[in-house]
Design a protein around this motif. Structure first.
Motif, PDB file in Angstrom:
ATOM      1  N   GLY A 160       0.850  -1.173   0.000  1.00  0.00           N
ATOM      2  CA  GLY A 160       0.000   0.000   0.000  1.00  0.00           C
ATOM      3  C   GLY A 160       0.885   1.221   0.000  1.00  0.00           C
ATOM      4  N   ARG A 161       0.300   2.390  -0.094  1.00  0.00           N
ATOM      5  CA  ARG A 161       1.107   3.610  -0.161  1.00  0.00           C
ATOM      6  C   ARG A 161       1.662   4.035   1.194  1.00  0.00           C
ATOM      7  NH1 ARG A 161      -2.739   7.836  -2.993  1.00  0.00           N
ATOM      8  NH2 ARG A 161      -4.195   6.763  -1.609  1.00  0.00           N
ATOM      9  N   GLY A 162       0.877   3.854   2.258  1.00  0.00           N
ATOM     10  CA  GLY A 162       1.268   4.358   3.574  1.00  0.00           C
ATOM     11  C   GLY A 162       1.801   3.267   4.485  1.00  0.00           C
ATOM     12  N   GLN A 163       2.890   3.549   5.170  1.00  0.00           N
ATOM     13  CA  GLN A 163       3.511   2.551   6.040  1.00  0.00           C
ATOM     14  C   GLN A 163       2.583   2.132   7.177  1.00  0.00           C
ATOM     15  OE1 GLN A 163       6.892   1.355   5.430  1.00  0.00           O
ATOM     16  NE2 GLN A 163       5.932  -0.247   6.664  1.00  0.00           N
ATOM     17  N   ASP A 164       1.849   3.078   7.745  1.00  0.00           N
ATOM     18  CA  ASP A 164       0.966   2.752   8.863  1.00  0.00           C
ATOM     19  C   ASP A 164      -0.106   1.747   8.460  1.00  0.00           C
ATOM     20  OD1 ASP A 164       2.402   4.439  10.466  1.00  0.00           O
ATOM     21  OD2 ASP A 164       0.943   6.080  10.444  1.00  0.00           O
ATOM     22  N   LYS A 165      -0.726   1.967   7.303  1.00  0.00           N
ATOM     23  CA  LYS A 165      -1.773   1.051   6.840  1.00  0.00           C
ATOM     24  C   LYS A 165      -1.194  -0.307   6.476  1.00  0.00           C
ATOM     25  CE  LYS A 165      -5.344   4.263   5.247  1.00  0.00           C
ATOM     26  NZ  LYS A 165      -6.208   4.658   4.112  1.00  0.00           N
ATOM     27  N   VAL A 166      -0.007  -0.302   5.879  1.00  0.00           N
ATOM     28  CA  VAL A 166       0.648  -1.562   5.544  1.00  0.00           C
ATOM     29  C   VAL A 166       0.938  -2.350   6.813  1.00  0.00           C
ATOM     30  CG1 VAL A 166       2.776  -2.594   4.639  1.00  0.00           C
ATOM     31  CG2 VAL A 166       1.623  -0.786   3.353  1.00  0.00           C
ATOM     32  N   ASP A 167       1.506  -1.681   7.811  1.00  0.00           N
ATOM     33  CA  ASP A 167       1.834  -2.352   9.074  1.00  0.00           C
ATOM     34  C   ASP A 167       0.585  -2.915   9.743  1.00  0.00           C
ATOM     35  OD1 ASP A 167       4.481  -1.697   8.678  1.00  0.00           O
ATOM     36  OD2 ASP A 167       4.459   0.020  10.054  1.00  0.00           O
ATOM     37  N   ALA A 168      -0.506  -2.155   9.720  1.00  0.00           N
ATOM     38  CA  ALA A 168      -1.753  -2.617  10.340  1.00  0.00           C
ATOM     39  C   ALA A 168      -2.303  -3.840   9.613  1.00  0.00           C
ATOM     40  CB  ALA A 168      -2.788  -1.491  10.334  1.00  0.00           C
ATOM     41  N   ALA A 169      -2.226  -3.834   8.280  1.00  0.00           N
ATOM     42  CA  ALA A 169      -2.718  -4.971   7.497  1.00  0.00           C
ATOM     43  C   ALA A 169      -1.869  -6.212   7.744  1.00  0.00           C
ATOM     44  CB  ALA A 169      -2.716  -4.617   6.013  1.00  0.00           C
ATOM     45  N   VAL A 170      -0.567  -6.021   7.882  1.00  0.00           N
ATOM     46  CA  VAL A 170       0.327  -7.142   8.175  1.00  0.00           C
ATOM     47  C   VAL A 170      -0.012  -7.738   9.541  1.00  0.00           C
ATOM     48  CG1 VAL A 170       2.716  -7.765   8.711  1.00  0.00           C
ATOM     49  CG2 VAL A 170       2.214  -6.383   6.683  1.00  0.00           C
ATOM     50  N   ARG A 171      -0.176  -6.880  10.533  1.00  0.00           N
ATOM     51  CA  ARG A 171      -0.507  -7.366  11.882  1.00  0.00           C
ATOM     52  C   ARG A 171      -1.814  -8.154  11.877  1.00  0.00           C
ATOM     53  NH1 ARG A 171       1.417  -2.185  13.412  1.00  0.00           N
ATOM     54  NH2 ARG A 171      -0.744  -1.395  13.493  1.00  0.00           N
ATOM     55  N   LYS A 172      -2.760  -7.692  11.101  1.00  0.00           N
ATOM     56  CA  LYS A 172      -4.062  -8.361  11.026  1.00  0.00           C
ATOM     57  C   LYS A 172      -3.913  -9.784  10.501  1.00  0.00           C
ATOM     58  CE  LYS A 172      -8.765  -7.522   9.319  1.00  0.00           C
ATOM     59  NZ  LYS A 172      -9.609  -6.607   8.505  1.00  0.00           N
ATOM     60  N   LEU A 173      -3.096  -9.962   9.479  1.00  0.00           N
ATOM     61  CA  LEU A 173      -2.907 -11.296   8.918  1.00  0.00           C
ATOM     62  C   LEU A 173      -1.977 -12.142   9.778  1.00  0.00           C
ATOM     63  CD1 LEU A 173      -2.742 -10.908   5.032  1.00  0.00           C
ATOM     64  CD2 LEU A 173      -4.653 -11.539   6.500  1.00  0.00           C
ATOM     65  N   GLU A 174      -1.005 -11.511  10.402  1.00  0.00           N
ATOM     66  CA  GLU A 174      -0.110 -12.255  11.293  1.00  0.00           C
ATOM     67  C   GLU A 174      -0.895 -12.911  12.421  1.00  0.00           C
ATOM     68  OE1 GLU A 174       4.259 -10.082  11.061  1.00  0.00           O
ATOM     69  OE2 GLU A 174       2.728  -9.275  12.411  1.00  0.00           O
ATOM     70  N   GLY A 175      -1.982 -12.281  12.809  1.00  0.00           N
ATOM     71  CA  GLY A 175      -2.821 -12.837  13.867  1.00  0.00           C
ATOM     72  C   GLY A 175      -3.483 -14.141  13.472  1.00  0.00           C
ATOM     73  N   THR A 176      -3.508 -14.440  12.168  1.00  0.00           N
ATOM     74  CA  THR A 176      -4.085 -15.696  11.691  1.00  0.00           C
ATOM     75  C   THR A 176      -3.014 -16.756  11.481  1.00  0.00           C
ATOM     76  OG1 THR A 176      -3.884 -15.160   9.322  1.00  0.00           O
ATOM     77  CG2 THR A 176      -5.849 -14.362  10.478  1.00  0.00           C
ATOM     78  N   GLY A 177      -1.775 -16.394  11.774  1.00  0.00           N
ATOM     79  CA  GLY A 177      -0.675 -17.332  11.584  1.00  0.00           C
ATOM     80  C   GLY A 177      -0.100 -17.320  10.187  1.00  0.00           C
ATOM     81  N   ALA A 178      -0.454 -16.332   9.386  1.00  0.00           N
ATOM     82  CA  ALA A 178       0.004 -16.260   7.998  1.00  0.00           C
ATOM     83  C   ALA A 178       1.471 -15.852   7.914  1.00  0.00           C
ATOM     84  CB  ALA A 178      -0.845 -15.245   7.227  1.00  0.00           C
ATOM     85  N   LYS A 179       2.110 -16.282   6.821  1.00  0.00           N
ATOM     86  CA  LYS A 179       3.464 -15.845   6.511  1.00  0.00           C
ATOM     87  C   LYS A 179       3.337 -14.579   5.669  1.00  0.00           C
ATOM     88  CE  LYS A 179       4.929 -20.675   6.239  1.00  0.00           C
ATOM     89  NZ  LYS A 179       5.388 -21.747   5.323  1.00  0.00           N
TER      90      LYS A 179
END
Length: 262
Positions: free
Chosen positions: A38-57
């Motif tokens: 995504g364009r913004g680091q904050d939104k990218v980081d939030a989206a990553v954290r959301k998927l990491e919570g599911t155990g995703a790589k």
């Protein structure tokens, strides 16, 4: 069918929310190593954290792929991918006579050139390794040009042309290039739009959504908005080994809006 994408690296552009995020989640759920963009680091980081919570790589790379510089930065950070999903895009209802030249150029840069630049960078490696998947997220609006978004429809038709042309370059290989054509889909942005309609017309959100489909997409066979997961399911299949015979196709996930049998 058990889709296993273990060992494959997938990049999904514009994947901090909406259809893109659902695609990233679906690919990760099938074992792929997914890169959120995504364009913004904050939104990218939030989206990553959301998927990491599911155990995703999953990892994230913030870059504006609507620009050549942004694509260059992304490619430098991620030199190779096995699966490229060109999802990033913009849309807005606007009267044709009110759309200035610079807006036409912006839409083309975001919706079309982002995919062109990234495909140009990653496809050679796919061909060299003799395996890869490129998927363009087009739209039924590329076939049924909406009068309220002619500039958007133009870019979605262009994506179909680019995807088909690139598919021609894969002849005899195990690389495929396809397009997926969603119809009206209840992403976060669309949900906000529908809630606005509901408030404006004194309706529930469900009533406003149903009325929108009846009025603006009356040929729909499902007579509702699709969910982001329904679109993602199609993309995950197209990205899989199981879809090896699907190449150069425009795959419709638009609920039967386009009134043709092919």
């Amino acid at each position: 069918m058990n889709i296993d994408l273990s060992g494959k690296t997938a990049l999904v552009t514009g994947s901090t929310a909406g259809i893109g995020h659902a695609i990233a989640k679906g690919l990760a759920g099938s074992g792929a190593n997914v890169v959120i963009n995504g364009r913004g680091q904050d939104k990218v980081d939030a989206a990553v954290r959301k998927l990491e919570g599911t155990g995703a790589k999953v990892r994230g790379i913030a870059a504006d792929v609507s620009t050549a510089a942004g694509c260059k930065a992304l490619i430098a950070a991620l030199p190779e991918v096995d699966i490229l999903v060109n999802n990033t895009g913009v849309y807005e209802a606007k009267d044709f006579f009110d759309i200035p030249d610079e807006e036409w150029s912006r839409y083309f840069d975001v919706n079309v050139m982002s995919g062109v630049r990234l495909s140009r960078a990653y496809m050679k490696g796919m061909l060299k390794r003799n395996w890869g998947r490129i998927v363009f997220i087009s739209s039924e609006s590329g076939l049924n040009i909406p009068v309220e978004m002619i500039h958007y429809g133009m870019t979605k038709t262009a994506q179909l042309s680019v995807a088909r042309g690139l598919a021609q370059l894969t002849r005899g290989t195990r690389v495929t290039v396809n397009s997926v054509l969603p119809g009206p889909t209840m992403s976060e942005g669309v949900e906000t739009f529908v809630k606005g309609l509901a408030k404006q017309n004194g309706q529930s959100v469900d009533e406003a959504a149903a009325n929108f489909v009846r009025q603006h997409r009356p040929s729909s066979l499902i007579q509702r908005f699709a969910s982001v997961d329904e679109i993602a399911n199609m993309v995950v299949y197209v990205a899989s080994r199981e879809a090896s015979a699907t190449n150069g196709a425009a795959l419709r996930a638009e609920g039967g809006i386009v009134n043709t049998i092919a």
